[in-house]
Design a protein around this motif. Structure first.
Motif, mmCIF file in Angstrom:
data_model
loop_
_atom_site.group_PDB
_atom_site.id
_atom_site.type_symbol
_atom_site.label_atom_id
_atom_site.label_comp_id
_atom_site.label_asym_id
_atom_site.label_seq_id
_atom_site.Cartn_x
_atom_site.Cartn_y
_atom_site.Cartn_z
ATOM 1 N N VAL A 74 1.620 1.959 -3.613
ATOM 2 C CA VAL A 74 0.716 2.575 -4.339
ATOM 3 C C VAL A 74 0.582 3.971 -3.986
ATOM 4 O O VAL A 74 0.470 4.581 -4.963
ATOM 5 C CB VAL A 74 -0.595 1.683 -3.643
ATOM 6 C CG1 VAL A 74 -1.978 2.445 -4.513
ATOM 7 C CG2 VAL A 74 -0.637 0.041 -4.439
ATOM 8 N N SER A 75 0.840 4.307 -2.758
ATOM 9 C CA SER A 75 0.635 5.740 -2.527
ATOM 10 C C SER A 75 1.693 6.495 -3.151
ATOM 11 O O SER A 75 1.574 7.551 -3.587
ATOM 12 C CB SER A 75 0.596 5.980 -0.965
ATOM 13 O OG SER A 75 1.755 5.501 -0.243
ATOM 14 N N MET A 76 2.923 5.869 -3.128
ATOM 15 C CA MET A 76 4.167 6.425 -3.550
ATOM 16 C C MET A 76 3.870 6.721 -5.223
ATOM 17 O O MET A 76 4.122 7.578 -5.908
ATOM 18 C CB MET A 76 5.472 5.896 -3.779
ATOM 19 C CG MET A 76 5.790 5.788 -2.131
ATOM 20 S SD MET A 76 6.436 7.425 -1.889
ATOM 21 C CE MET A 76 5.920 7.254 -0.083
ATOM 22 N N ALA A 132 8.285 3.770 -5.297
ATOM 23 C CA ALA A 132 7.007 2.870 -5.411
ATOM 24 C C ALA A 132 7.633 1.349 -5.798
ATOM 25 O O ALA A 132 7.520 0.605 -5.216
ATOM 26 C CB ALA A 132 6.204 3.330 -6.449
ATOM 27 N N ARG A 142 0.702 -1.095 -0.006
ATOM 28 C CA ARG A 142 0.005 0.016 -0.015
ATOM 29 C C ARG A 142 0.723 1.241 -0.106
ATOM 30 O O ARG A 142 0.470 2.279 -0.719
ATOM 31 C CB ARG A 142 -0.959 -0.107 1.263
ATOM 32 C CG ARG A 142 -2.215 -0.958 1.216
ATOM 33 C CD ARG A 142 -2.904 -0.778 2.176
ATOM 34 N NE ARG A 142 -2.636 -1.223 3.346
ATOM 35 C CZ ARG A 142 -2.736 -2.513 3.909
ATOM 36 N NH1 ARG A 142 -3.025 -3.441 3.252
ATOM 37 N NH2 ARG A 142 -2.126 -2.869 5.109
ATOM 38 N N LYS A 143 2.048 1.197 0.717
ATOM 39 C CA LYS A 143 2.938 2.403 0.725
ATOM 40 C C LYS A 143 3.404 2.381 -0.727
ATOM 41 O O LYS A 143 3.587 3.585 -1.407
ATOM 42 C CB LYS A 143 4.257 2.224 1.624
ATOM 43 C CG LYS A 143 4.977 3.130 1.548
ATOM 44 C CD LYS A 143 6.271 2.983 2.444
ATOM 45 C CE LYS A 143 7.174 3.975 2.452
ATOM 46 N NZ LYS A 143 8.612 3.665 3.193
ATOM 47 N N LYS A 192 0.831 6.971 -6.709
ATOM 48 C CA LYS A 192 0.172 8.149 -6.954
ATOM 49 C C LYS A 192 0.763 9.509 -6.902
ATOM 50 O O LYS A 192 0.237 10.308 -7.498
ATOM 51 C CB LYS A 192 -0.949 8.025 -5.762
ATOM 52 C CG LYS A 192 -2.208 6.695 -6.101
ATOM 53 C CD LYS A 192 -3.208 6.894 -4.747
ATOM 54 C CE LYS A 192 -4.099 5.744 -5.010
ATOM 55 N NZ LYS A 192 -5.041 5.429 -4.137
ATOM 56 N N GLU A 193 1.695 9.590 -6.029
ATOM 57 C CA GLU A 193 2.445 10.819 -5.998
ATOM 58 C C GLU A 193 3.524 10.942 -7.346
ATOM 59 O O GLU A 193 4.388 11.979 -7.273
ATOM 60 C CB GLU A 193 3.164 10.747 -4.988
ATOM 61 C CG GLU A 193 2.210 10.801 -3.569
ATOM 62 C CD GLU A 193 2.720 10.976 -2.221
ATOM 63 O OE1 GLU A 193 4.130 11.160 -2.176
ATOM 64 O OE2 GLU A 193 2.231 10.939 -1.256
#
Length: 179
Positions: A65-67, A76, A62-63, A69-70
């Motif tokens: 995935v958030s990277m 990522a 999930r980390k 998105k940024e």
């Protein structure tokens, strides 16, 4: 048919009129195997450890995935690779989550640009090989991976066509300048 009845009549003549009765054995219902307490603790500890490893792997996923998105693609990719290391030890290499992570790594490499196209293709191929073994033919994750491979190859072909056209146009300008 008449012969079959005749044979059974002969057999019934040989059987004594009193049949032997066997005592019925009453069986207790089957119990689950119970392990001695020290083994039970080990099994529950192993289960807890594997659950915590799975949770860790999914948290790192999930980390990533958030990277992504940024648009922090390198971070990522590192997070997803760490997630792969953790999850492959717990759930095995032939799991749909592992394939999904490889697919995401391929997308991240593709987003990094031309220099990482081979790494992107390798990640997509790894995801595809896992998915072909573990998923049904129409599964959405499998279709997504195939679409990503097609997109990568289609864009490569466009780049190849574009570079051929530019080399043709540069050679034609050179020939015009020589005249």
């Amino acid at each position: 048919r008449a012969a079959a009845i005749h044979d059974s009549q002969q057999w019934s003549d040989k059987v004594p009129s009193r049949a032997i009765k066997f005592p019925q054995v009453h069986r207790a219902p089957k119990r689950k195997k119970r392990f001695p307490p020290m083994f039970r603790r080990r099994r529950s500890q192993q289960k807890k450890e594997s659950e915590s490893q799975t949770e860790l792997g999914m948290a790192v996923y999930r980390k990533g995935v958030s990277m992504a998105k940024e648009q922090k693609w390198e971070e990522a990719i590192l997070a997803w690779q760490h997630s792969l290391e953790v999850l492959e030890g717990v759930i095995g290499k032939q799991h749909r989550i592992i394939a999904k992570i490889y697919n995401k790594i391929g997308v991240a490499y593709y987003a990094l640009g031309e220099t990482y196209k081979y790494e992107s293709y390798e990640a997509f191929q790894e995801a595809l090989s896992i998915q072909q073994k573990s998923l049904q033919p129409g599964d959405k994750d499998l279709v997504e991976t195939l679409n990503n491979i097609c997109y990568l190859l289609h864009n490569e072909q466009k780049r190849g066509d574009h570079s051929e056209q530019s080399s043709v146009s540069s050679s034609s300008t050179e020939s015009l300048s020589e005249e």
